[in-house]
Design a protein around this motif. Structure first.
Motif: not given
Length: 633
Positions: A412-413, A602-604, A611-620
């Motif tokens: 994600l970085v 940008v992080t928030t 974008l992060a929601s499409a990444y499996a195994g992530y909770d932001i």
């Protein structure tokens, strides 16, 4: 008279804002072959289609062996290998299945019966260039708005990227004007001036990546100038008249542009460069450049360059030398000068230099570097913290603006890096593991870093470590991510728990020492009573999550610890172990920096969350939450 004379900074800001408002800077994209993309600017991030190298290769000329066959070898008791226990290999040649190390030919003694003697044991993968050593499939090679250099094209081809989406070239038309100017090769009579500015303008624009056409000289005639404007404006993105921009009797360019468009300035409070006209006609910039070469060049530098840079989403300046502090210890060859490529950034008003991957076959460092260190012959070691002179391969102003991220690796970085380019912020990432990130922040050798340090005593992340290691700190919550065991598709070895890693039929790939994933694994091994020595491959290390997944996908290992996302990306199976906190450790002095505020923004942002929601195994869900010196803000 100059009718709209203005200060440079004021008019440039207004001019760029108006061009944005009319949609001039909306991105126009085309796809080109990689071989034809030199100097082009990427419209979107580019990811590797294959690993580099894409097979295990010999790094030297010698013999391929099984490392286990060399155990116990010494000068006093050499190991004898029969001809069926080795095979000859040349540099770059594939290592056949069954062999896992290469011994240099000069270190081998050949016997008459075709067997050989070896005089020291070699570890697994000794002198072997492993698959994905340089680039791993799905690695982000370049973010959007990166301008492609020669070494970048070679890296793209090696990584299987044969076409790229680039921003369309800005098309510029240059129109020299004046009764007194003539072709430089013509006979010069008194009162005539050789027309050389068009070459100056053309070369300047082409260097910035524009496509340039120069029209023939147009006399000081309003009708002819208007015909040129209407003829060339539809064929161009930017039109530049040379001359006719002052306030004299025959300076018609201002009057023409006032009639046909919107004039922002007629005359600048600038010397040289005063006789300039800035206008917008049909939603495009039309500029009247001064006729004197020095003035013309000044306006190119101060007005035209920012317009083109905004078109391509970049900044570009001259390189320089700076004195910097080496973040790592560098070992070199005593008998040769060595060029070490790395990343330079300015942290707390002094420069730091982070060496990148080294080796004659490494391509990625050529594209990632922004500075080079020459270690002179006879100097064996550059110590950590030692002052060294670095040749900048990018502009000093761009390096001063670079934000240096040193710490743990996370996919994600990379996406954050790409999004920040839209805000004209260059975040350069160097992966050294979580403890390496804490160390860099403690020594003020980076602006921020990623960490995921598991504390066995409290079974929580990051804060216990930071409270022991730092007097004060700023921590920004970034993501919770799912860690687990990455296994081959279909899980053919039926690996279900960490206990299965100790089975004799399971090959494991580990993460490097000081990484948060390695610390987590060691904690569970101790808790479960599993001896690391019982795990086949515990000593084999990989520096990134995606690198672990690649080794599993290619059959070099049956299992490895990594995040769930890379398993899905590589179409592998995944055995979950735990959720962990991956946070950003911030240099306290960087907390009030405007660049940190951009990173936090940008992080928030919704764009990053989507974008992060499409990444499996992530909770932001907690991304952007700030903890200062252990207290929540």
């Amino acid at each position: 008279m100059y009718l709209k004379k203005m200060d440079l900074d004021q008019v440039l800001k207004r001019y760029l804002e108006r061009l944005r408002d009319v949609g001039f800077f909306e991105r126009k994209v085309e796809r080109v072959k990689t071989r034809d993309a030199l100097g082009r600017t990427l419209a979107s991030a580019v990811f590797a289609h294959r690993s580099v190298p894409h097979y295990n290769a010999a790094a030297v000329d010698g013999i391929a062996v099984r490392s286990v066959d060399t155990i116990g070898a010494s000068k006093h008791a050499p190991k004898k290998l029969t001809k069926d226990r080795y095979e000859f290999v040349n540099t770059g040649q594939p290592i056949r299945e069954g062999f896992d190390a290469v011994i240099m030919i000069e270190d081998v003694h050949f016997l008459q019966d075709s067997s050989v003697q070896v005089f020291e044991p070699v570890p697994q993968f000794h002198n072997v260039r492993l698959i994905g050593e340089d680039v791993v499939e799905y690695d982000m090679l370049f973010p959007r708005y990166h301008r492609l250099a020669p070494q970048d094209l070679a890296l793209l081809l090696a990584a299987g990227v044969f076409e790229v989406d680039v921003l369309k070239k800005m098309k510029c038309v240059v129109v020299p004007t004046g009764d007194e100017i003539v072709d430089p090769t013509a006979e010069l009579k008194e009162g005539l001036i050789p027309e050389t500015n068009s070459l100056l303008v053309k070369a300047f624009l082409e260097k910035l990546g524009a496509e340039v056409a120069v029209f023939q000289i147009v006399k000081d005639d309003v009708r002819m100038l208007e015909e040129a404007l209407h003829a060339f404006l539809p064929k161009s993105d930017m039109l530049l008249f040379i001359g006719g921009s002052s306030a004299g009797e025959k300076d018609f360019v201002y009057r023409l542009l006032e009639k046909t468009g919107e004039v922002f300035a007629h005359g600048l409070n600038l010397r040289p460069g005063k006789p300039t006209v800035l206008s917008i006609v049909e939603k495009k910039p039309v500029i009247g450049l001064p006729g004197f070469p020095s003035s013309c060049f000044t306006v190119l530098e101060r007005i035209v360059r920012p317009i083109i840079d905004e078109w391509y989403g970049r900044r570009d300046c001259e390189a320089d030398f700076v004195e910097a502090e080496s973040v790592r210890r560098v070992h070199s060859f005593v008998g040769e000068d060595e060029i070490v490529r790395g990343v330079v950034a300015k942290v707390k008003e002094r420069y730091v230099f982070v060496p990148l991957k080294r080796g004659s076959a490494v391509m990625s460092s050529l594209s990632r570097m922004n500075g080079t260190l020459v270690v002179p012959k006879g100097e064996e070691v550059i110590e950590e913290g030692q002052k060294v002179w670095i040749k900048l391969e990018s502009s000093k102003c761009c390096i001063d603006d670079t934000v240096l991220f040193v710490g743990s690796n996370d996919p994600l970085v990379d996406r954050l890096v790409d999004l920040l380019c839209e805000r004209k912020l260059n975040l350069t990432v160097v992966s050294v593991g979580s403890l390496g990130g804490v160390r860099a922040i403690a020594r003020a050798q980076a602006h921020l870093g990623g960490i995921h340090l598991f504390d066995p005593e409290t079974e929580t992340y990051n804060l216990p470590y930071l409270r022991k290691m730092l007097n004060n700190f700023v921590l920004v919550k970034f993501a919770k991510r799912l860690q687990g065991i990455v296994v081959q598709k279909g899980n053919p070895k039926s690996i279900k728990t960490l206990y299965d890693l100790a089975r004799s039929d399971v090959k494991f790939i580990n993460r490097q020492k000081a990484s948060g994933t390695r610390i987590l694994l060691d904690y569970y091994l101790e808790k479960l009573g599993i001896e690391p020595s019982k795990i086949n491959g515990y000593e084999n290390e990989e520096s990134t999550h995606i690198g672990v997944a690649l080794k599993v996908k290619k059959g070099l290992a049956d299992a490895g610890l990594a995040v769930a996302y890379v398993a899905k990306l590589m179409d592998l199976d995944f055995v979950p172990i735990c959720w962990e906190d991956y946070d950003l450790l911030i240099l306290p002095e960087f907390f009030e920096d405007e660049r940190f505020k951009i990173i936090l923004d940008v992080t928030t942002s919704n764009e990053f969350r989507n974008l992060a929601s499409a990444y499996a195994g992530y909770d932001i869900s907690e991304a952007g939450k700030i903890i200062l010196e252990g207290r929540e803000l």
